[in-house]
Design a protein around this motif. Structure first.
Motif, PDB file in Angstrom:
ATOM      1  N   THR A 112       1.558   9.652  -9.049  1.00 19.99           N
ATOM      2  CA  THR A 112      -0.068   9.818  -8.770  1.00 19.99           C
ATOM      3  C   THR A 112      -0.976   8.615  -8.562  1.00 19.99           C
ATOM      4  O   THR A 112      -1.579   8.655  -7.587  1.00 19.99           O
ATOM      5  CB  THR A 112      -0.868  10.480 -10.012  1.00 19.99           C
ATOM      6  N   ALA A 113      -0.554   7.458  -9.115  1.00 19.89           N
ATOM      7  CA  ALA A 113      -1.182   6.276  -8.851  1.00 19.89           C
ATOM      8  C   ALA A 113      -0.852   5.949  -7.403  1.00 19.89           C
ATOM      9  O   ALA A 113      -1.655   5.288  -6.658  1.00 19.89           O
ATOM     10  CB  ALA A 113      -0.880   5.213  -9.700  1.00 19.89           C
ATOM     11  N   TYR A 114       0.255   5.882  -6.942  1.00 17.28           N
ATOM     12  CA  TYR A 114       0.484   5.269  -5.496  1.00 17.28           C
ATOM     13  C   TYR A 114      -0.056   6.283  -4.532  1.00 17.28           C
ATOM     14  O   TYR A 114      -0.376   5.767  -3.454  1.00 17.28           O
ATOM     15  CB  TYR A 114       2.295   5.192  -5.415  1.00 17.28           C
ATOM     16  N   MET A 115       0.232   7.518  -4.920  1.00 16.61           N
ATOM     17  CA  MET A 115      -0.356   8.484  -3.751  1.00 16.61           C
ATOM     18  C   MET A 115      -1.880   8.440  -3.793  1.00 16.61           C
ATOM     19  O   MET A 115      -2.579   8.682  -2.921  1.00 16.61           O
ATOM     20  CB  MET A 115       0.242  10.134  -4.047  1.00 16.61           C
ATOM     21  N   ALA A 116      -2.419   8.102  -4.755  1.00 20.51           N
ATOM     22  CA  ALA A 116      -4.098   8.237  -4.800  1.00 20.51           C
ATOM     23  C   ALA A 116      -4.390   6.888  -3.863  1.00 20.51           C
ATOM     24  O   ALA A 116      -5.478   7.138  -3.077  1.00 20.51           O
ATOM     25  CB  ALA A 116      -4.638   7.811  -6.242  1.00 20.51           C
ATOM     26  N   GLU A 117      -3.476   5.706  -3.828  1.00 15.81           N
ATOM     27  CA  GLU A 117      -4.002   4.701  -2.937  1.00 15.81           C
ATOM     28  C   GLU A 117      -3.950   5.300  -1.550  1.00 15.81           C
ATOM     29  O   GLU A 117      -4.618   4.865  -0.480  1.00 15.81           O
ATOM     30  CB  GLU A 117      -3.283   3.415  -3.180  1.00 15.81           C
ATOM     31  N   ASP A 118      -2.741   5.912  -1.162  1.00 20.75           N
ATOM     32  CA  ASP A 118      -2.486   6.291   0.236  1.00 20.75           C
ATOM     33  C   ASP A 118      -3.426   7.339   0.812  1.00 20.75           C
ATOM     34  O   ASP A 118      -4.041   7.469   1.821  1.00 20.75           O
ATOM     35  CB  ASP A 118      -1.105   7.100   0.053  1.00 20.75           C
ATOM     36  N   ILE A 119      -3.892   8.173  -0.246  1.00 22.32           N
ATOM     37  CA  ILE A 119      -5.158   9.110  -0.065  1.00 22.32           C
ATOM     38  C   ILE A 119      -6.328   8.515   0.261  1.00 22.32           C
ATOM     39  O   ILE A 119      -6.969   8.771   1.420  1.00 22.32           O
ATOM     40  CB  ILE A 119      -5.133  10.189  -0.944  1.00 22.32           C
ATOM     41  N   PRO A 159       1.966  11.061   6.471  1.00 27.53           N
ATOM     42  CA  PRO A 159       3.007  10.087   6.589  1.00 27.53           C
ATOM     43  C   PRO A 159       3.106   9.274   5.474  1.00 27.53           C
ATOM     44  O   PRO A 159       4.442   9.460   4.769  1.00 27.53           O
ATOM     45  CB  PRO A 159       2.623   9.380   8.042  1.00 27.53           C
ATOM     46  N   PRO A 160       2.446   8.780   4.722  1.00 28.17           N
ATOM     47  CA  PRO A 160       2.486   7.834   3.609  1.00 28.17           C
ATOM     48  C   PRO A 160       2.891   8.909   2.411  1.00 28.17           C
ATOM     49  O   PRO A 160       3.822   8.363   1.380  1.00 28.17           O
ATOM     50  CB  PRO A 160       1.281   6.944   3.405  1.00 28.17           C
ATOM     51  N   LEU A 161       2.507   9.767   2.492  1.00 31.01           N
ATOM     52  CA  LEU A 161       2.829  10.754   1.305  1.00 31.01           C
ATOM     53  C   LEU A 161       4.012  11.322   1.414  1.00 31.01           C
ATOM     54  O   LEU A 161       4.820  11.418   0.312  1.00 31.01           O
ATOM     55  CB  LEU A 161       1.696  11.949   1.437  1.00 31.01           C
ATOM     56  N   ILE A 162       4.760  11.357   2.578  1.00 25.80           N
ATOM     57  CA  ILE A 162       6.208  11.787   2.803  1.00 25.80           C
ATOM     58  C   ILE A 162       7.069  10.537   2.327  1.00 25.80           C
ATOM     59  O   ILE A 162       8.167  10.619   1.591  1.00 25.80           O
ATOM     60  CB  ILE A 162       6.279  12.083   4.187  1.00 25.80           C
ATOM     61  N   SER A 163       6.466   9.498   2.688  1.00 23.10           N
ATOM     62  CA  SER A 163       7.256   8.325   1.881  1.00 23.10           C
ATOM     63  C   SER A 163       7.385   8.214   0.523  1.00 23.10           C
ATOM     64  O   SER A 163       8.261   7.777  -0.124  1.00 23.10           O
ATOM     65  CB  SER A 163       6.551   6.931   2.635  1.00 23.10           C
ATOM     66  N   GLN A 164       6.203   8.430  -0.030  1.00 20.82           N
ATOM     67  CA  GLN A 164       6.056   8.460  -1.614  1.00 20.82           C
ATOM     68  C   GLN A 164       6.960   9.536  -2.074  1.00 20.82           C
ATOM     69  O   GLN A 164       7.381   9.727  -3.260  1.00 20.82           O
ATOM     70  CB  GLN A 164       4.552   8.817  -1.913  1.00 20.82           C
ATOM     71  N   ALA A 218      12.129  15.001   8.181  1.00 21.32           N
ATOM     72  CA  ALA A 218      10.434  15.727   7.918  1.00 21.32           C
ATOM     73  C   ALA A 218       9.523  14.928   8.411  1.00 21.32           C
ATOM     74  O   ALA A 218       8.589  15.254   9.093  1.00 21.32           O
ATOM     75  CB  ALA A 218      10.475  16.320   6.706  1.00 21.32           C
ATOM     76  N   GLY A 219       9.268  13.738   7.781  1.00 22.27           N
ATOM     77  CA  GLY A 219       8.375  12.722   8.159  1.00 22.27           C
ATOM     78  C   GLY A 219       8.335  12.380   9.651  1.00 22.27           C
ATOM     79  O   GLY A 219       7.091  12.219  10.186  1.00 22.27           O
ATOM     80  N   THR A 220       9.435  11.965  10.077  1.00 21.40           N
ATOM     81  CA  THR A 220       9.629  11.590  11.571  1.00 21.40           C
ATOM     82  C   THR A 220       9.080  12.838  12.367  1.00 21.40           C
ATOM     83  O   THR A 220       8.422  12.688  13.390  1.00 21.40           O
ATOM     84  CB  THR A 220      11.171  11.300  12.100  1.00 21.40           C
ATOM     85  N   PHE A 221       9.582  14.042  11.926  1.00 16.29           N
ATOM     86  CA  PHE A 221       9.237  15.206  12.857  1.00 16.29           C
ATOM     87  C   PHE A 221       7.635  15.385  12.814  1.00 16.29           C
ATOM     88  O   PHE A 221       6.878  15.614  13.758  1.00 16.29           O
ATOM     89  CB  PHE A 221       9.826  16.436  12.348  1.00 16.29           C
ATOM     90  N   TYR A 222       7.170  15.016  11.635  1.00 16.05           N
ATOM     91  CA  TYR A 222       5.782  15.337  11.444  1.00 16.05           C
ATOM     92  C   TYR A 222       4.879  14.385  12.361  1.00 16.05           C
ATOM     93  O   TYR A 222       3.872  14.696  12.931  1.00 16.05           O
ATOM     94  CB  TYR A 222       4.938  15.374   9.880  1.00 16.05           C
ATOM     95  N   GLN A 223       5.282  13.036  12.378  1.00 19.06           N
ATOM     96  CA  GLN A 223       4.641  12.025  13.016  1.00 19.06           C
ATOM     97  C   GLN A 223       4.716  12.289  14.645  1.00 19.06           C
ATOM     98  O   GLN A 223       3.918  11.902  15.362  1.00 19.06           O
ATOM     99  CB  GLN A 223       5.010  10.599  12.758  1.00 19.06           C
TER     100      GLN A 223
END
Length: 233
Positions: A112-119, A159-164, A218-223
Motif C-alpha cells: 500500500t505504501a509503495y502504490m500510494a506514492e505511484d498513485i 504502468p507503475p502499479l503493474i510493476s508493483q 500485461a504491462g507491456t500490452f497496456y502501455q
C-alpha cells in the motif's frame, strides 16, 4: 555430470505440494493486490489533502513503512501483533492460518505504501489547469478528484502499479520465513523429502519466472494499447 530430470519432483505427492504452494502464492498476491489498491488510493488522496493533519499522517505512514524491510514487517505481524490481541482472538488465530494472515497483513501494509506514492505521482501529473477549471465550476475537492482528476490520471498510474504487482508476486516468497505454505516453503519441503535440490528449486524458479513474465507482458500490452502522452499544461 549429473542429469537434470524434473520428473523426479513433478509427480505424485511432490507435485501436489508444489501446486499447493503455487496456489497459495497466487492467492496471497491476489488478496494483497485487491486490498492494497483501494487503501493506496485513500493514502494517496490523503497525501494530497489540503488538511494538514491528514496530509502529515499519510506522509508518516508512507515514510515509516517504506523505510522498514519487508522481512521486519512479516516478523512483526507474525510475532508481535498477535500478542496485542485479546486471548480468545489470539487463540483463534493460532488455531487457524496465522501464517497466511500475517503474510497478507504485512504484504498489504508494505505494498500500500509503495502504490500510494505511484498513485499520488499519477494524480499530480494531471495539469493544474484541470484542477483550477473544476474549482471554478464550483466542484468541491472530493468531486474534483473523483470526476476530473482520477479518470485522467489512470493512464499514468497503471504502468507503475503493474510493476508493483510484479514486486508483490515476488515478495510472497519472503513469507516462507514465517512458515507460510507458499511456493518457496513447499519447494523446501519437496527438497527435504526428495533430496533433489537442483530440480526442486529449478521448478520453483520457472514458476516465479513464468508468472513474472506474464505480469510484465500485461504491462507491456497496456502501455502499447494506452500509451501515456505528455499532457498539455
Amino acid at each position: 555430470m549429473p542429469t537434470i530430470d524434473l520428473s523426479h519432483v513433478l509427480h505424485g505427492q511432490f507435485l501436489a505440494w508444489l501446486l499447493a504452494g503455487v496456489k497459495l502464492s497466487l492467492l496471497l498476491t491476489l488478496i494483497a493486490l485487491l486490498s492494497s489498491l483501494p487503501l493506496a488510493t485513500l493514502v494517496a488522496l490523503a497525501r494530497l489533502s489540503p488538511v494538514r493533519v491528514v496530509n502529515r499522517l499519510a506522509w508518516g505512514y508512507v515514510e515509516t513503512v517504506r523505510n522498514v524491510p519487508l522481512l521486519a514487517h512479516l516478523l512483526f505481524w507474525y510475532f508481535a501483533v498477535p500478542e496485542l490481541l485479546p486471548e480468545d482472538f489470539k487463540a483463534w488465530l493460532y488455531a487457524g492460518h496465522i501464517e497466511a494472515i500475517a503474510a497478507v497483513s504485512a504484504l498489504v501494509v508494505y505494498t500500500t505504501a509503495y502504490m500510494a506514492e505511484d498513485i499520488r505521482s499519477g494524480i499530480r501529473s494531471v495539469p493544474h489547469g484541470q484542477w483550477l477549471a473544476a474549482r471554478s465550476l464550483g466542484m468541491g475537492w472530493g468531486a474534483l478528484v473523483r470526476w476530473v482528476v482520477l479518470p485522467q490520471a489512470v493512464r499514468a498510474i497503471v504502468p507503475p502499479l503493474i510493476s508493483q504487482t510484479l514486486n508483490l508476486w515476488k515478495n510472497t516468497s519472503i513469507a516462507s520465513v514465517i512458515g507460510t505454505a507458499e511456493l518457496m516453503t513447499q519447494a523446501q519441503r519437496v527438497e527435504s523429502a526428495s533430496f533433489r535440490g537442483f530440480e526442486t528449486f529449478l521448478a520453483a524458479t520457472l514458476v516465479y519466472l513464468s508468472v513474472s513474465l506474464a505480469i510484465t507482458a500485461a504491462g507491456t500490452f497496456y502501455q502499447w494499447r494506452y500509451p501515456v502522452r505528455a499532457a498539455s499544461r
